[in-house]
Design a protein around this motif. Sequence first.
Motif, PDB file in Angstrom:
ATOM      1  N   SER A 273       0.637  -1.182  -0.012  1.00  0.00           N
ATOM      2  CA  SER A 273      -0.061   0.066   0.001  1.00  0.00           C
ATOM      3  C   SER A 273       0.925   1.274  -0.056  1.00  0.00           C
ATOM      4  CB  SER A 273      -0.920  -0.063   1.053  1.00  0.00           C
ATOM      5  OG  SER A 273      -0.264  -0.139   2.462  1.00  0.00           O
ATOM      6  N   ARG A 274       2.181   0.968   0.104  1.00  0.00           N
ATOM      7  CA  ARG A 274       3.130   2.377   0.129  1.00  0.00           C
ATOM      8  C   ARG A 274       3.959   2.179  -1.288  1.00  0.00           C
ATOM      9  NH1 ARG A 274       5.630   3.101   6.206  1.00  0.00           N
ATOM     10  NH2 ARG A 274       3.689   3.144   7.351  1.00  0.00           N
TER      11      ARG A 274
ATOM     12  N   PHE B 130      -5.257  -3.470  -0.153  1.00  0.00           N
ATOM     13  CA  PHE B 130      -5.950  -2.214   0.536  1.00  0.00           C
ATOM     14  C   PHE B 130      -6.521  -1.417  -0.524  1.00  0.00           C
ATOM     15  CE2 PHE B 130      -3.588  -4.386   3.783  1.00  0.00           C
ATOM     16  CZ  PHE B 130      -4.162  -3.756   5.080  1.00  0.00           C
TER      17      PHE B 130
ATOM     18  N   ARG C 149      -6.312   3.181   4.862  1.00  0.00           N
ATOM     19  CA  ARG C 149      -6.007   3.019   6.284  1.00  0.00           C
ATOM     20  C   ARG C 149      -7.474   3.077   6.783  1.00  0.00           C
ATOM     21  NH1 ARG C 149      -5.572   8.106   4.165  1.00  0.00           N
ATOM     22  NH2 ARG C 149      -6.726   9.596   5.143  1.00  0.00           N
TER      23      ARG C 149
ATOM     24  N   LYS D 262      -8.321  -2.262   9.266  1.00  0.00           N
ATOM     25  CA  LYS D 262      -7.802  -3.287   9.976  1.00  0.00           C
ATOM     26  C   LYS D 262      -8.914  -3.232  11.374  1.00  0.00           C
ATOM     27  CE  LYS D 262      -3.609  -4.861   8.576  1.00  0.00           C
ATOM     28  NZ  LYS D 262      -2.132  -5.305   8.861  1.00  0.00           N
TER      29      LYS D 262
END
Length: 199
Positions: free
Chosen positions: A38-39, A50, A95, A98
């Motif tokens: 995701s980065r 994600f 983000r 979770k």
Amino acid sequence: MTASQAVPPGNVHVASARLAAATLARRFPDATIVNVTSRGEQPWVRLSPFYPHGGIPVPFTPGVTSMSVEGVWQALKVLDDADVDPAKLAVAAMRGIKRAPHRGGTVRGHRRGLHGTELLAYEQARREIYLPTYLFQLEHRAADEVARLRDLALAGPVVLLDYTVNGDVTDLSVPLSHAALIAAHLTGTWPQDAVPTAG
């Protein structure tokens, strides 16, 4: 994918995204390094579970979709102190998705659909929920990126970076690596007993 499109297994590697660039260069000389977390950068971040592609079918829940694969996984998770959480399906950021047990509780399993009565154990949930949902993303939401990766891997070695490198569905001690699943998809070795997702 046909046999002629499959990438030789030796051309695709999975490595930890925590490794230094110099270490990667030493271990995989002349390889193309692709961060699929995701980065990662565009377009490869679109391969992250994600990533909010939208339109990801929720298994065993006809007519319901999620913004992301991770949204499905988290929404169907059942905790000691909380049942399914449909709100996770609508999360459009990478983000705040979770879910973890509170007060030292545990994950009881994953519900077989938002309204299902059956709780799936961890390995079975991987096979019936995560694998087919992520495969749907690869084939229907990130097909262009998969095709670009295939071309790169057919031309030379490619290293996919992820925070875990576990590609064994039966190894429940470590989270499953989506990079390892991408590698399996490219090399034609996707787990054959995963339940397909319609959509």
